[in-house]
Write an enzyme that holds these catalytic residues in place. Structure first.
Site, PDB file in Angstrom:
ATOM      1  CG  ASP A  90      -2.140   1.034   1.099  1.00  0.00           C
ATOM      2  OD1 ASP A  90      -2.608   1.249  -0.019  1.00  0.00           O
ATOM      3  OD2 ASP A  90      -2.494   1.598   2.046  1.00  0.00           O
ATOM      4  CG  ASN A 119       0.165   4.775   3.733  1.00  0.00           C
ATOM      5  OD1 ASN A 119      -0.674   5.243   4.365  1.00  0.00           O
ATOM      6  ND2 ASN A 119      -0.294   3.643   3.134  1.00  0.00           N
ATOM      7  CE  LYS A 151      -2.692   5.207   1.337  1.00  0.00           C
ATOM      8  NZ  LYS A 151      -4.255   4.955   1.329  1.00  0.00           N
TER       9      LYS A 151
END
Length: 409
Positions: A200, A205, A202
């Site tokens: 995840d 984050n 991105k």
């Protein structure tokens, strides 16, 4: 298109947008052990004049062998909301005993169970436990729970999200993008060495610490125990950054993280993710079928790296054979001394210039202007908890964690 993209992102394309925050200067000091404690009592101060009774023995959850029955919400003075997600909030908090600042992630068990996300939450805790020794991964100090909430006590990082800075500046010059991409790649390589696929990546984050170094956070979608040649097939992630094999619902492996690195690097250089469209279905089609188009305003080395990372066939993608070694040896990273990078000896290209823990200039006022909820350290009436307590007990067994002394030596 750019403003529409920003508006869409701010509406939240993913449940797990985290905004943790400043430095972890005390996290490796032995004295931090004096505050490692665990238990479910409530915070009377935050509960105002209506304290709920502590959970009965039948409501208490097995906290596992690492629990220590003395930490509680009232150990902290909760100062500001610095982030929100589907299951709770992230708050800036100061520990009452030693005045150290932490980011405290408070999650509602009821919301997690309702969405059947307990596996992701436990995966996040498990991954955090392994992050102690890497400079670009957020550190977990300890965790505990009350009858209705889970608490992560995390490093407080207040240099702002990479997304926040990218939003302000539209795009970065290549040396700055290279620095961030190198620190991100180092963190991903470390996770892969532990057989963890991040999945995840991105800009939301990816945080900057008070000096401007990368800190990777939010491990709710990590997949553990993926061997070097292993695969998984869970459909998850954020639309703009989904690799073709994930969209195809095909088995995928750690190369999915290198696709995401390519997507983030592309966004840093160009201001939008590759294959972006306001229409999600069209964007998916672009990811699957549209050839990668690179404008001529980047170096040949950057072009070659993006073509390697954003290769739709994962068996031909850069990193598919030797993983991180292929990334670090790419010509784009030839200016990087990786030993110096991991030792934080390279001066970051941007300094957030925060004045201290109370400097929240890099957090979205949408969060910091919100009042700290009075219930953050308390539990609801026992009658409301009892119904799902057995399910919660089974879901979150072993959640609590206090590091051994060795973690700080």
């Amino acid at each position: 298109m750019y403003s529409a993209f920003m508006k869409q992102r701010r509406m939240g394309l993913n449940d797990f947008i985290q905004r943790l925050a400043t430095n972890s200067y005390a996290c490796k000091h032995p004295e931090v052990q004096s505050i490692l404690n665990l238990s479910p009592p409530q915070d009377a101060e935050l509960m105002n004049a209506n304290p709920s009774p502590p959970p009965s023995p039948s409501q208490q959850i097995n906290l596992g062998p690492s629990s220590n029955p003395s930490a509680k919400p009232s150990d902290f003075h909760f100062l500001k909301v610095i982030g929100k997600g589907s299951f709770g909030k992230v708050l800036l908090a100061r520990h009452r005993a030693d005045d150290q600042f932490y980011a405290v992630k408070v999650l509602q068990k009821k919301a997690i169970l309702k969405k059947k996300e307990e596996k992701h939450i436990m995966s996040e805790r498990n991954v955090l436990l392994k992050n102690v020794k890497h400079p670009f991964l957020v550190g977990l100090h300890y965790s505990f729970q009350t009858a209705d909430k889970l608490y992560f006590i995390l490093d407080y990082i207040n240099g702002g999200e990479l997304f926040y800075h990218l939003q302000r500046e539209r795009c970065f010059l290549e040396p700055r993008a290279r620095f961030y991409a190198a620190e991100i790649a180092s963190a991903l390589g470390y996770l892969h060495s532990l057989n963890i696929v991040y999945r995840d990546l991105k800009p939301e984050n990816i945080l900057l610490d008070s000096e401007g170094h990368i800190i990777l956070t939010d491990f709710g979608l990590c997949k553990e125990n993926i061997e070097p040649n292993g695969t998984t097939s869970t459909f998850c992630g954020t639309p703009e950054y989904l690799a073709p094999e994930v969209l195809h619902k095909q088995p995928y492996d750690r190369t999915v993280d290198w696709w995401c690195l390519g997507a983030v690097l592309y966004e840093m250089l160009y201001g939008l993710p590759p294959f972006y469209s306001r229409n999600t279905a069209e964007m998916y089609d672009n990811i699957l079928n549209k050839p990668l188009q690179l404008k001529p305003n980047i170096s040949n080395a950057a072009r070659h790296l993006l073509e390697g990372l954003l290769q739709k066939d994962r068996t031909k993608r850069l990193g598919c054979t030797e993983d991180f070694i292929e990334i670090k040896n790419h010509i784009f990273f030839s200016p990087i001394n990786w030993d110096d990078l991991n030792s934080k000896k390279i001066t970051p290209p941007f300094n957030p210039n925060v004045t201290g823990p109370n400097d929240l200039r890099h957090f979205d006022p949408e969060f910091t202007d919100e009042p700290v909820p009075s219930s953050i350290g308390c539990s609801p009436d026992s009658a409301l908890v009892t119904a799902s307590i057995k399910e919660a007990a089974e879901a979150f067994v072993g959640f609590s964690y206090a590091p051994s002394m060795d973690s700080y030596l």
